[in-house]
Design a protein around this motif. Structure first.
Motif, PDB file in Angstrom:
ATOM      1  N   SER A   1       0.827  -1.195   0.000  1.00 35.25           N
ATOM      2  CA  SER A   1       0.000   0.000   0.000  1.00 35.25           C
ATOM      3  C   SER A   1       0.867   1.252   0.000  1.00 35.25           C
ATOM      4  O   SER A   1       1.988   1.250   0.477  1.00 35.25           O
ATOM      5  CB  SER A   1      -0.951   0.016   1.198  1.00 35.25           C
ATOM      6  OG  SER A   1      -0.218   0.116   2.384  1.00 35.25           O
ATOM      7  N   LEU A   2       0.281   2.277  -0.565  1.00 34.48           N
ATOM      8  CA  LEU A   2       0.909   3.582  -0.524  1.00 34.48           C
ATOM      9  C   LEU A   2       0.656   4.164   0.861  1.00 34.48           C
ATOM     10  O   LEU A   2      -0.203   3.690   1.598  1.00 34.48           O
ATOM     11  CB  LEU A   2       0.302   4.486  -1.593  1.00 34.48           C
ATOM     12  CG  LEU A   2       0.363   3.941  -3.031  1.00 34.48           C
ATOM     13  CD1 LEU A   2      -0.362   4.883  -3.974  1.00 34.48           C
ATOM     14  CD2 LEU A   2       1.784   3.731  -3.482  1.00 34.48           C
ATOM     15  N   LEU A   3       1.389   5.198   1.229  1.00 39.41           N
ATOM     16  CA  LEU A   3       1.147   5.830   2.522  1.00 39.41           C
ATOM     17  C   LEU A   3      -0.206   6.533   2.499  1.00 39.41           C
ATOM     18  O   LEU A   3      -0.544   7.221   1.547  1.00 39.41           O
ATOM     19  CB  LEU A   3       2.244   6.828   2.853  1.00 39.41           C
ATOM     20  CG  LEU A   3       3.590   6.238   3.241  1.00 39.41           C
ATOM     21  CD1 LEU A   3       4.550   7.335   3.641  1.00 39.41           C
ATOM     22  CD2 LEU A   3       3.474   5.237   4.362  1.00 39.41           C
ATOM     23  N   ASN A   4      -0.952   6.343   3.549  1.00 43.55           N
ATOM     24  CA  ASN A   4      -2.282   6.906   3.674  1.00 43.55           C
ATOM     25  C   ASN A   4      -2.212   8.231   4.431  1.00 43.55           C
ATOM     26  O   ASN A   4      -1.655   8.285   5.536  1.00 43.55           O
ATOM     27  CB  ASN A   4      -3.172   5.891   4.406  1.00 43.55           C
ATOM     28  CG  ASN A   4      -4.550   6.429   4.639  1.00 43.55           C
ATOM     29  OD1 ASN A   4      -4.793   7.043   5.665  1.00 43.55           O
ATOM     30  ND2 ASN A   4      -5.433   6.201   3.697  1.00 43.55           N
ATOM     31  N   ALA A   5      -2.775   9.277   3.850  1.00 43.14           N
ATOM     32  CA  ALA A   5      -2.704  10.614   4.437  1.00 43.14           C
ATOM     33  C   ALA A   5      -3.311  10.658   5.837  1.00 43.14           C
ATOM     34  O   ALA A   5      -2.752  11.266   6.756  1.00 43.14           O
ATOM     35  CB  ALA A   5      -3.388  11.630   3.518  1.00 43.14           C
ATOM     36  N   SER A   6      -4.441  10.019   6.038  1.00 46.06           N
ATOM     37  CA  SER A   6      -5.080  10.028   7.367  1.00 46.06           C
ATOM     38  C   SER A   6      -4.204   9.336   8.403  1.00 46.06           C
ATOM     39  O   SER A   6      -4.092   9.792   9.542  1.00 46.06           O
ATOM     40  CB  SER A   6      -6.443   9.342   7.301  1.00 46.06           C
ATOM     41  OG  SER A   6      -7.281  10.042   6.419  1.00 46.06           O
ATOM     42  N   ALA A   7      -3.573   8.235   8.006  1.00 47.26           N
ATOM     43  CA  ALA A   7      -2.722   7.488   8.946  1.00 47.26           C
ATOM     44  C   ALA A   7      -1.489   8.299   9.347  1.00 47.26           C
ATOM     45  O   ALA A   7      -1.110   8.307  10.516  1.00 47.26           O
ATOM     46  CB  ALA A   7      -2.294   6.160   8.321  1.00 47.26           C
ATOM     47  N   VAL A   8      -0.864   9.010   8.401  1.00 48.76           N
ATOM     48  CA  VAL A   8       0.328   9.777   8.768  1.00 48.76           C
ATOM     49  C   VAL A   8      -0.039  11.033   9.552  1.00 48.76           C
ATOM     50  O   VAL A   8       0.723  11.458  10.424  1.00 48.76           O
ATOM     51  CB  VAL A   8       1.256  10.089   7.562  1.00 48.76           C
ATOM     52  CG1 VAL A   8       1.841   8.811   7.001  1.00 48.76           C
ATOM     53  CG2 VAL A   8       0.563  10.880   6.495  1.00 48.76           C
ATOM     54  N   ARG A   9      -1.219  11.600   9.300  1.00 54.82           N
ATOM     55  CA  ARG A   9      -1.672  12.725  10.134  1.00 54.82           C
ATOM     56  C   ARG A   9      -1.877  12.253  11.577  1.00 54.82           C
ATOM     57  O   ARG A   9      -1.487  12.926  12.525  1.00 54.82           O
ATOM     58  CB  ARG A   9      -2.977  13.312   9.595  1.00 54.82           C
ATOM     59  CG  ARG A   9      -2.784  14.351   8.536  1.00 54.82           C
ATOM     60  CD  ARG A   9      -4.079  15.100   8.235  1.00 54.82           C
ATOM     61  NE  ARG A   9      -3.931  15.796   6.994  1.00 54.82           N
ATOM     62  CZ  ARG A   9      -4.288  15.320   5.803  1.00 54.82           C
ATOM     63  NH1 ARG A   9      -4.853  14.146   5.698  1.00 54.82           N
ATOM     64  NH2 ARG A   9      -4.097  16.031   4.716  1.00 54.82           N
ATOM     65  N   ALA A  10      -2.495  11.093  11.716  1.00 53.81           N
ATOM     66  CA  ALA A  10      -2.711  10.527  13.055  1.00 53.81           C
ATOM     67  C   ALA A  10      -1.375  10.240  13.730  1.00 53.81           C
ATOM     68  O   ALA A  10      -1.221  10.448  14.937  1.00 53.81           O
ATOM     69  CB  ALA A  10      -3.553   9.254  12.960  1.00 53.81           C
ATOM     70  N   ARG A  11      -0.376   9.799  12.958  1.00 54.77           N
ATOM     71  CA  ARG A  11       0.951   9.531  13.521  1.00 54.77           C
ATOM     72  C   ARG A  11       1.575  10.814  14.038  1.00 54.77           C
ATOM     73  O   ARG A  11       2.205  10.837  15.092  1.00 54.77           O
ATOM     74  CB  ARG A  11       1.856   8.859  12.475  1.00 54.77           C
ATOM     75  CG  ARG A  11       3.286   8.646  12.922  1.00 54.77           C
ATOM     76  CD  ARG A  11       3.345   7.728  14.153  1.00 54.77           C
ATOM     77  NE  ARG A  11       4.670   7.659  14.705  1.00 54.77           N
ATOM     78  CZ  ARG A  11       5.120   8.416  15.715  1.00 54.77           C
ATOM     79  NH1 ARG A  11       4.330   9.311  16.287  1.00 54.77           N
ATOM     80  NH2 ARG A  11       6.342   8.273  16.172  1.00 54.77           N
ATOM     81  N   ALA A  12       1.412  11.903  13.317  1.00 51.08           N
ATOM     82  CA  ALA A  12       1.959  13.190  13.762  1.00 51.08           C
ATOM     83  C   ALA A  12       1.304  13.616  15.074  1.00 51.08           C
ATOM     84  O   ALA A  12       1.983  14.060  16.000  1.00 51.08           O
ATOM     85  CB  ALA A  12       1.745  14.261  12.701  1.00 51.08           C
ATOM     86  N   LYS A  13       0.006  13.443  15.186  1.00 47.36           N
ATOM     87  CA  LYS A  13      -0.708  13.846  16.402  1.00 47.36           C
ATOM     88  C   LYS A  13      -0.374  12.942  17.584  1.00 47.36           C
ATOM     89  O   LYS A  13      -0.351  13.390  18.719  1.00 47.36           O
ATOM     90  CB  LYS A  13      -2.203  13.856  16.137  1.00 47.36           C
ATOM     91  CG  LYS A  13      -2.579  15.014  15.232  1.00 47.36           C
ATOM     92  CD  LYS A  13      -4.044  15.076  14.952  1.00 47.36           C
ATOM     93  CE  LYS A  13      -4.280  16.340  14.167  1.00 47.36           C
ATOM     94  NZ  LYS A  13      -5.272  16.325  13.219  1.00 47.36           N
ATOM     95  N   ARG A  14      -0.085  11.677  17.318  1.00 46.55           N
ATOM     96  CA  ARG A  14       0.245  10.737  18.388  1.00 46.55           C
ATOM     97  C   ARG A  14       1.553  11.120  19.078  1.00 46.55           C
ATOM     98  O   ARG A  14       1.755  10.820  20.246  1.00 46.55           O
ATOM     99  CB  ARG A  14       0.350   9.326  17.807  1.00 46.55           C
ATOM    100  CG  ARG A  14       0.427   8.246  18.858  1.00 46.55           C
ATOM    101  CD  ARG A  14       0.404   6.872  18.256  1.00 46.55           C
ATOM    102  NE  ARG A  14       1.712   6.557  17.708  1.00 46.55           N
ATOM    103  CZ  ARG A  14       1.917   5.938  16.566  1.00 46.55           C
ATOM    104  NH1 ARG A  14       0.919   5.573  15.809  1.00 46.55           N
ATOM    105  NH2 ARG A  14       3.140   5.692  16.157  1.00 46.55           N
ATOM    106  N   ASP A  15       2.434  11.817  18.380  1.00 51.76           N
ATOM    107  CA  ASP A  15       3.728  12.187  18.940  1.00 51.76           C
ATOM    108  C   ASP A  15       3.646  13.428  19.827  1.00 51.76           C
ATOM    109  O   ASP A  15       4.626  13.816  20.428  1.00 51.76           O
ATOM    110  CB  ASP A  15       4.743  12.422  17.813  1.00 51.76           C
ATOM    111  CG  ASP A  15       6.160  12.114  18.248  1.00 51.76           C
ATOM    112  OD1 ASP A  15       6.376  11.016  18.783  1.00 51.76           O
ATOM    113  OD2 ASP A  15       7.028  12.986  18.072  1.00 51.76           O
ATOM    114  N   ILE A  16       2.485  14.043  19.875  1.00 50.30           N
ATOM    115  CA  ILE A  16       2.322  15.267  20.650  1.00 50.30           C
ATOM    116  C   ILE A  16       1.376  14.976  21.808  1.00 50.30           C
ATOM    117  O   ILE A  16       0.166  15.038  21.671  1.00 50.30           O
ATOM    118  CB  ILE A  16       1.780  16.415  19.768  1.00 50.30           C
ATOM    119  CG1 ILE A  16       2.709  16.646  18.573  1.00 50.30           C
ATOM    120  CG2 ILE A  16       1.609  17.680  20.586  1.00 50.30           C
ATOM    121  CD1 ILE A  16       2.169  17.587  17.536  1.00 50.30           C
TER     122      ILE A  16
END
Length: 190
Positions: free
Chosen positions: A2-17
């Motif tokens: 799969s290609l990188l999913n925009a929603s998943a990487v946005r969620a990853r950014a928020k998880r780090d904060i």
């Protein structure tokens, strides 16, 4: 695959904060950590308007064990809005000290002044440039438009050993694991 999913990487950014930290505090800590890095596995070429999304992409790649260069995080004094000799000098230095370049494609890509220049510079340096498609839906393959179609693209999937890996692909059946590609191996037909 799969290609990188925009929603998943946005969620990853928020998880780090964490809730009790500000985004600025987290970025400051990351900048301090990254300032000691002399070279990078991946130079992440992207549109500045996609900062939150790209932070999630960088964190996802770092979760896989790769060092990632992000200009606004690792060299926050650079002015990407204006083309200058100093910015070009610093970006050349960072690109040379990176094993490869990922060209992150989003709807904002076409507005970037720097991305095509970065892609061409790295491709001319060591032929280790690939497209990193980031899309809302997760299609199984990517077809680049215009000059982006001459580069391989990146996907993420489980390996035979059940661990997440990056893959460099020309098509769904022509690929090589990213770590092998970094050492000079090319994708091959399966």
């Amino acid at each position: 695959m799969s290609l990188l999913n925009a929603s998943a990487v946005r969620a990853r950014a928020k998880r780090d904060i964490p809730a009790y930290f500000s985004a600025d505090k987290v970025l400051t800590e990351r900048m301090t950590k990254q300032s000691s890095v002399k070279g990078y596995d991946i130079f992440l070429s992207h549109a500045f308007d996609d900062r939150e999304l790209i932070l999630g992409v960088a964190l996802t790649l770092e979760d896989l064990g790769y060092s990632v260069y992000l200009d606004w995080r690792d060299d926050p004094f650079l002015d990407r809005k204006n083309v200058s000799r100093y910015t070009a000098f610093k970006l050349r230095e960072r690109i040379r000290n990176s094993k490869c370049l990922f060209f992150a494609t989003t709807e904002s890509t076409s507005a970037s002044k720097w991305m095509p220049w970065e892609l061409g510079f790295k491709d001319g340096q060591n032929n280790r440039s690939a497209i990193l498609p980031i899309q809302e839906n997760r299609p199984d393959n990517y077809k680049g438009r215009e000059y982006l179609g001459i580069y391989p693209y990146i996907t993420q999937q489980l390996s035979n050993m059940e661990e997440e890996k990056l893959w460099v692909r020309w098509s769904p059946t022509c690929y090589v694991v990213f770590d092998a590609w970094l050492t000079g191996k090319e994708p091959y037909e399966r």
